[in-house]
Write a protein that holds these residues in place. Structure first.
Motif, PDB file in Angstrom:
ATOM      1  N   LEU A 110      82.967  35.547  33.848  1.00  0.00           N
ATOM      2  CA  LEU A 110      82.557  36.032  32.529  1.00  0.00           C
ATOM      3  C   LEU A 110      81.776  37.339  32.650  1.00  0.00           C
ATOM      4  O   LEU A 110      81.999  38.282  31.881  1.00  0.00           O
ATOM      5  N   ILE A 111      80.883  37.402  33.612  1.00  0.00           N
ATOM      6  CA  ILE A 111      80.063  38.602  33.786  1.00  0.00           C
ATOM      7  C   ILE A 111      80.913  39.761  34.300  1.00  0.00           C
ATOM      8  O   ILE A 111      80.840  40.881  33.781  1.00  0.00           O
ATOM      9  N   THR A 112      81.714  39.498  35.323  1.00  0.00           N
ATOM     10  CA  THR A 112      82.507  40.584  35.926  1.00  0.00           C
ATOM     11  C   THR A 112      83.552  41.122  34.959  1.00  0.00           C
ATOM     12  O   THR A 112      83.829  42.329  34.947  1.00  0.00           O
ATOM     13  N   ASP A 113      84.132  40.235  34.132  1.00  0.00           N
ATOM     14  CA  ASP A 113      85.127  40.698  33.162  1.00  0.00           C
ATOM     15  C   ASP A 113      84.489  41.636  32.141  1.00  0.00           C
ATOM     16  O   ASP A 113      85.051  42.675  31.791  1.00  0.00           O
ATOM     17  N   THR A 114      83.298  41.270  31.683  1.00  0.00           N
ATOM     18  CA  THR A 114      82.585  42.151  30.750  1.00  0.00           C
ATOM     19  C   THR A 114      82.213  43.465  31.423  1.00  0.00           C
ATOM     20  O   THR A 114      82.321  44.545  30.822  1.00  0.00           O
ATOM     21  N   TYR A 115      81.793  43.392  32.667  1.00  0.00           N
ATOM     22  CA  TYR A 115      81.419  44.603  33.411  1.00  0.00           C
ATOM     23  C   TYR A 115      82.609  45.553  33.552  1.00  0.00           C
ATOM     24  O   TYR A 115      82.480  46.764  33.342  1.00  0.00           O
ATOM     25  N   GLU A 116      83.780  44.999  33.879  1.00  0.00           N
ATOM     26  CA  GLU A 116      84.971  45.844  34.030  1.00  0.00           C
ATOM     27  C   GLU A 116      85.376  46.466  32.698  1.00  0.00           C
ATOM     28  O   GLU A 116      85.793  47.627  32.643  1.00  0.00           O
ATOM     29  N   THR A 117      85.243  45.686  31.614  1.00  0.00           N
ATOM     30  CA  THR A 117      85.592  46.224  30.295  1.00  0.00           C
ATOM     31  C   THR A 117      84.698  47.400  29.931  1.00  0.00           C
ATOM     32  O   THR A 117      85.164  48.439  29.442  1.00  0.00           O
ATOM     33  N   ILE A 118      83.399  47.256  30.184  1.00  0.00           N
ATOM     34  CA  ILE A 118      82.458  48.333  29.867  1.00  0.00           C
ATOM     35  C   ILE A 118      82.660  49.515  30.806  1.00  0.00           C
ATOM     36  O   ILE A 118      82.598  50.684  30.390  1.00  0.00           O
ATOM     37  N   LYS A 119      82.924  49.228  32.065  1.00  0.00           N
ATOM     38  CA  LYS A 119      83.110  50.292  33.044  1.00  0.00           C
ATOM     39  C   LYS A 119      84.305  51.174  32.687  1.00  0.00           C
ATOM     40  O   LYS A 119      84.289  52.391  32.892  1.00  0.00           O
ATOM     41  N   GLN A 120      85.356  50.548  32.138  1.00  0.00           N
ATOM     42  CA  GLN A 120      86.543  51.300  31.744  1.00  0.00           C
ATOM     43  C   GLN A 120      86.441  51.847  30.325  1.00  0.00           C
ATOM     44  O   GLN A 120      87.420  52.387  29.800  1.00  0.00           O
ATOM     45  N   ASP A 121      85.285  51.662  29.700  1.00  0.00           N
ATOM     46  CA  ASP A 121      85.020  52.203  28.359  1.00  0.00           C
ATOM     47  C   ASP A 121      86.037  51.697  27.340  1.00  0.00           C
ATOM     48  O   ASP A 121      86.617  52.458  26.570  1.00  0.00           O
ATOM     49  N   LYS A 122      86.241  50.374  27.335  1.00  0.00           N
ATOM     50  CA  LYS A 122      87.203  49.773  26.411  1.00  0.00           C
ATOM     51  C   LYS A 122      86.524  48.962  25.316  1.00  0.00           C
ATOM     52  O   LYS A 122      87.179  48.204  24.610  1.00  0.00           O
ATOM     53  N   MET A 123      85.224  49.106  25.180  1.00  0.00           N
ATOM     54  CA  MET A 123      84.518  48.362  24.151  1.00  0.00           C
ATOM     55  C   MET A 123      84.906  48.881  22.770  1.00  0.00           C
ATOM     56  O   MET A 123      85.033  50.096  22.570  1.00  0.00           O
ATOM     57  N   PRO A 124      85.144  47.987  21.796  1.00  0.00           N
ATOM     58  CA  PRO A 124      85.523  48.437  20.454  1.00  0.00           C
ATOM     59  C   PRO A 124      84.405  49.234  19.783  1.00  0.00           C
ATOM     60  O   PRO A 124      83.226  49.007  20.032  1.00  0.00           O
ATOM     61  N   ILE A 175      72.489  47.080  31.250  1.00  0.00           N
ATOM     62  CA  ILE A 175      72.020  46.628  29.937  1.00  0.00           C
ATOM     63  C   ILE A 175      73.208  46.295  29.038  1.00  0.00           C
ATOM     64  O   ILE A 175      73.232  45.268  28.354  1.00  0.00           O
ATOM     65  N   LEU A 176      74.210  47.176  29.038  1.00  0.00           N
ATOM     66  CA  LEU A 176      75.383  46.940  28.198  1.00  0.00           C
ATOM     67  C   LEU A 176      76.117  45.678  28.619  1.00  0.00           C
ATOM     68  O   LEU A 176      76.605  44.916  27.776  1.00  0.00           O
ATOM     69  N   THR A 177      76.209  45.443  29.932  1.00  0.00           N
ATOM     70  CA  THR A 177      76.893  44.246  30.416  1.00  0.00           C
ATOM     71  C   THR A 177      76.152  42.987  29.983  1.00  0.00           C
ATOM     72  O   THR A 177      76.763  42.017  29.519  1.00  0.00           O
ATOM     73  N   LEU A 178      74.839  42.977  30.137  1.00  0.00           N
ATOM     74  CA  LEU A 178      74.053  41.809  29.737  1.00  0.00           C
ATOM     75  C   LEU A 178      74.179  41.550  28.239  1.00  0.00           C
ATOM     76  O   LEU A 178      74.332  40.401  27.805  1.00  0.00           O
ATOM     77  N   ARG A 179      74.122  42.603  27.448  1.00  0.00           N
ATOM     78  CA  ARG A 179      74.185  42.432  25.993  1.00  0.00           C
ATOM     79  C   ARG A 179      75.566  41.967  25.551  1.00  0.00           C
ATOM     80  O   ARG A 179      75.694  41.095  24.683  1.00  0.00           O
ATOM     81  N   ALA A 180      76.617  42.527  26.143  1.00  0.00           N
ATOM     82  CA  ALA A 180      77.977  42.157  25.729  1.00  0.00           C
ATOM     83  C   ALA A 180      78.360  40.764  26.217  1.00  0.00           C
ATOM     84  O   ALA A 180      79.067  40.028  25.523  1.00  0.00           O
ATOM     85  N   ALA A 181      77.889  40.393  27.413  1.00  0.00           N
ATOM     86  CA  ALA A 181      78.275  39.097  27.977  1.00  0.00           C
ATOM     87  C   ALA A 181      77.420  37.953  27.469  1.00  0.00           C
ATOM     88  O   ALA A 181      77.807  36.789  27.615  1.00  0.00           O
ATOM     89  N   PHE A 182      76.266  38.252  26.886  1.00  0.00           N
ATOM     90  CA  PHE A 182      75.321  37.200  26.508  1.00  0.00           C
ATOM     91  C   PHE A 182      75.925  36.140  25.576  1.00  0.00           C
ATOM     92  O   PHE A 182      75.759  34.937  25.839  1.00  0.00           O
ATOM     93  N   PRO A 183      76.632  36.492  24.494  1.00  0.00           N
ATOM     94  CA  PRO A 183      77.191  35.434  23.623  1.00  0.00           C
ATOM     95  C   PRO A 183      78.150  34.507  24.361  1.00  0.00           C
ATOM     96  O   PRO A 183      78.084  33.283  24.200  1.00  0.00           O
ATOM     97  N   ASN A 184      79.042  35.082  25.176  1.00  0.00           N
ATOM     98  CA  ASN A 184      79.978  34.243  25.922  1.00  0.00           C
ATOM     99  C   ASN A 184      79.268  33.386  26.958  1.00  0.00           C
ATOM    100  O   ASN A 184      79.650  32.230  27.189  1.00  0.00           O
TER     101      ASN A 184
END
Length: 716
Positions: free
Chosen positions: A670-684, A572-581
């Motif tokens: 685009l999707i995998t980059d967002t997934y890796e960012t969320i997986k590593q807990d680097k979201m602002p 869910i977090l990946t879909l929501r974060a990647a959606f604008p891009n």
């Protein structure tokens, strides 16, 4: 003794020191990309500087690099303040910077004063009463305001030109006079406690508000631990999934039988009325001679007259007032025409006329008898089409197996001999328009009535459950919006900050919106289903679309409950974060895609069936992106003109290479980059999340218990 005068180099050093002190604060508050154009226009940044800043991956990194560049320019901080003032939305940052610069400037002046006093013997013998302790004067006489978040807020009117603020003066003036410049600098904001100043929130109120926000964003299980509130909405959604799916399956079986019955009857009509028709002729049945056209028309008429002796189905002629409705043979043709291809001359009146004859199903006639009986002739030069209209009735007995009352069907059949192209190839089509309704008189053993009351009761339960869910979810959305306004007012009043749009949208639960839409579709679809079952309505298509979409949304909503578990929530977090891009990327890719569509339609359309119409082009290219039917698409252009063949190869190879190897790969990145960012807990972390995070109370702590009315307690 006069106050030491600060040189330009010393002021530049002070500003650089302020940027170092405030680095962490500015990195979290400044949006670097908003200031790049202004700073470039003032020649603080170069084009390369702006591009390098924009390439940084996070907001914090972009702001940090901007501050590094500003620190090396003596005018950097001044121009940054001008840029912030132009935006008119972050004046509190100007206030903060002004406070720090004034503080650093006073410290610098004091250090210079101390150095000058120690090197002068006359200063050592002077009276203590004639000297003003600068930090004391600053502390006692400054009117800088302190707000709950520690920000001091003087007026920004005294920094219109630059940050070279007036320093404290000693002399004949009293200490109160020495602080006049600071009083003027702070005149735009009242002191705490003065008229017009907001009251400072106490710690208890602050914690209560944080606790309310934290409770709002809890999942149903945590809310149960916090207040003992049973998750009625959760249980209702689980019930809805079961009953809506069951309802859809029941309706789907009825709809399938109806559609199958219609399609099989259309196939029967083709076999009965088209001479020599087989399954391989589907979509390509055509005639080429005048004799064939007459033979087929007479064949249709004879088959219609002898229908009840031929068909194995329950087909009958439609009657009106006890009389059979006749078969109609209609011609459409140009009013006048004289065409002479040999002389390359023609004359034509483009107005279209229609002529019809009626044939009643009384007796069988052979072709020669029909010619004399109906006096039917065709002028093929003017002919556009010959349309034969038939009306037949039947009863769908398939529903008996499901203990449902059968429907009566009325088929309006049209057989069209299409000569509009005048190419020597007359295409033949059979179309079928169906209406069905409750039979006038019926008797079915084992059936108490025409209405299936258990099924009707079940549909009513579905409507009641969805209507209850609609009310509860709408109430939750309204509460979220009201809490969002309260949070925005709180931050603006006590922190002088604007809540970002993304933080505001956190209060609007998208899953509740999804459920509300699903509930509305289910209620309307169930009402239509009841109308169909009681024979008041016959629109299966609209009902199936509504119920099908509602069921899809209900099952998509299951993801929300999986999101309560951290490992499932990552989707869910990946879909929501990647959606604008993803949306921005798709908009850019769509421009290229549409360009290829128009080009293929215009150039390859006359030579390739898959490019004959624009909608076929879009479907064909989308299939190519997914690797479907590539060889057949290449093969069908074979044997055309050399220029078209060469263009088709360049067109198809370039499209496939561009979209499969580049566009599709970038889309996945685009999707995998967002997934890796969320997986590593680097979201602002947003302002809202940071504010709530200060509340350390656990759900089971008992601090969330409040007095509630009975309705809120049961359905919160």
């Amino acid at each position: 003794m006069d106050v030491p005068h600060l040189t330009e180099d010393e002021m530049a050093e002070i500003k650089k020191d302020v940027l170092t002190r405030m680095r962490h604060y500015l990195c979290n508050t400044i949006r670097a990309e908003r200031h790049l154009d202004y700073l470039r226009s003032r020649r603080i940044l170069t084009r390369d500087d702006a591009e390098e800043i924009s390439c940084r991956t996070t907001q914090t990194k972009r702001a940090a690099m901007l501050l590094d560049i500003l620190a090396e320019n003596p005018r950097g901080l001044d121009v940054l303040i001008d840029s912030i003032r132009e935006m008119r939305s972050q004046n509190f940052i100007i206030t903060k910077i002004t406070d720090e610069v004034q503080k650093a400037k006073n410290e610098k002046i004091e250090s210079l004063r101390v150095g000058a006093a120690s090197s002068s013997s006359e200063s050592n013998q002077s009276s203590p009463s004639s000297t003003i302790d600068l930090p004391t004067a600053f502390s006692n006489n400054s009117t800088l305001l302190f707000h709950p978040d520690g920000e001091r807020s003087p007026s920004t009117s005294d920094i219109a030109g630059s940050l070279n603020l007036p320093s404290l003066q000693k002399g004949g003036d009293s200490p109160s006079t020495a602080g006049v410049s600071f009083s003027t600098a702070s005149s735009s904001l009242p002191r705490p406690g003065e008229p017009g100043a907001p009251p400072l929130p106490d710690e208890m109120m602050m914690e209560d508000f944080r606790r309310r926000l934290k409770y709002f964003f809890m999942n149903p299980c945590e809310k149960y631990k916090a207040r003992g509130r049973k998750p009625w909405k959760l249980m209702l959604q689980i019930l809805k999934i079961a009953i809506i799916t069951t309802q859809l399956m029941s309706f789907g079986l009825s709809n399938e039988m109806m559609v199958t019955f219609k399609e099989e009857n259309l196939m029967t009509f083709r076999q009965l009325f088209l001479k020599g028709h087989t399954a391989r002729h589907l979509g390509s049945y055509a005639l080429y001679t005048k004799t064939d056209v007459y033979d087929h028309i007479y064949y249709v008429i004879n088959r219609y007259i002898n229908l009840q002796n031929l068909t194995v189905g329950n087909l009958a002629f439609e009657r009106v007032n006890g009389e059979r409705i006749p078969l109609l043979v209609c011609q459409e043709f140009y009013r006048n025409s004289s065409i002479y291809p040999g002389n390359e001359t023609f004359g034509i009146d483009p107005h279209i006329e229609k002529d019809c004859i009626s044939i009643y199903p009384v007796q069988s006639l052979n072709n020669s008898s029909l010619v004399t009986h109906i006096n039917f002739s065709i002028d093929f030069q003017r002919l556009l089409s010959v349309n034969i209209y038939l009306n037949l009735k039947t009863i769908n007995l398939q529903t008996v197996r499901r203990h449902e009352l059968p429907d009566c069907y009325n088929f309006h059949i049209m057989i069209m001999f299409d000569n509009r192209a005048h190419s020597g190839r007359m295409k033949v089509y059979v179309s079928n328009d169906v209406t069905f309704y409750e039979c006038r008189d019926w008797n079915m053993e084992g059936t108490s009535g025409k209405i299936n009351y258990p099924l009707l009761l079940f549909d009513s339960v579905v409507i009641l459950a969805c209507f209850t869910s609609l009310i509860l979810c709408t109430r939750s959305v309204i509460n979220g919006i009201l809490l969002q306004f309260e949070f925005n007012t709180f931050f603006h009043t006590y922190y002088y900050k604007r809540v970002t749009w993304s933080d505001r949208m956190e209060f609007v639960n998208g899953w509740y919106i999804l459920i509300i839409v699903s509930d509305m579709l289910t209620v309307v679809g169930s009402a239509l289903k009841i109308g169909i079952q009681t024979k008041f309505l016959t629109n299966y298509d609209v009902c199936s679309i509504l119920l099908g979409t509602a069921t899809m949304l209900v099952w998509v909503g299951v993801i929300r409950y999986l999101g309560f578990f951290k490992k499932y929530n990552i989707l869910i977090l990946t879909l929501r974060a990647a959606f604008p891009n993803v949306v921005r990327f798709c908009c850019c890719a769509a421009m290229i895609y549409l360009g290829y569509c128009f080009c293929g339609w215009i150039v390859l359309g006359p030579y390739h069936d898959k490019f004959r119409t624009f909608d076929k082009v879009t479907e064909c290219l989308f299939s190519l992106i997914n690797g479907d039917d590539m060889f057949a698409t290449f093969l069908k252009v074979k044997g055309k003109s050399n220029m078209v063949w060469l263009f088709s190869r360049l067109y198809l190879y370039s499209f496939i290479s561009l979209f499969i190897y580049m566009v599709l790969s970038l889309f996945i990145v685009l999707i995998t980059d967002t997934y890796e960012t969320i997986k590593q807990d680097k979201m602002p972390v947003s302002q809202l999340q940071a504010f709530i995070a200060k509340c350390r109370d656990q759900p089971e702590s008992g601090r969330y218990q409040i007095e509630e009315d009975s309705v809120s307690c049961c359905f919160g």
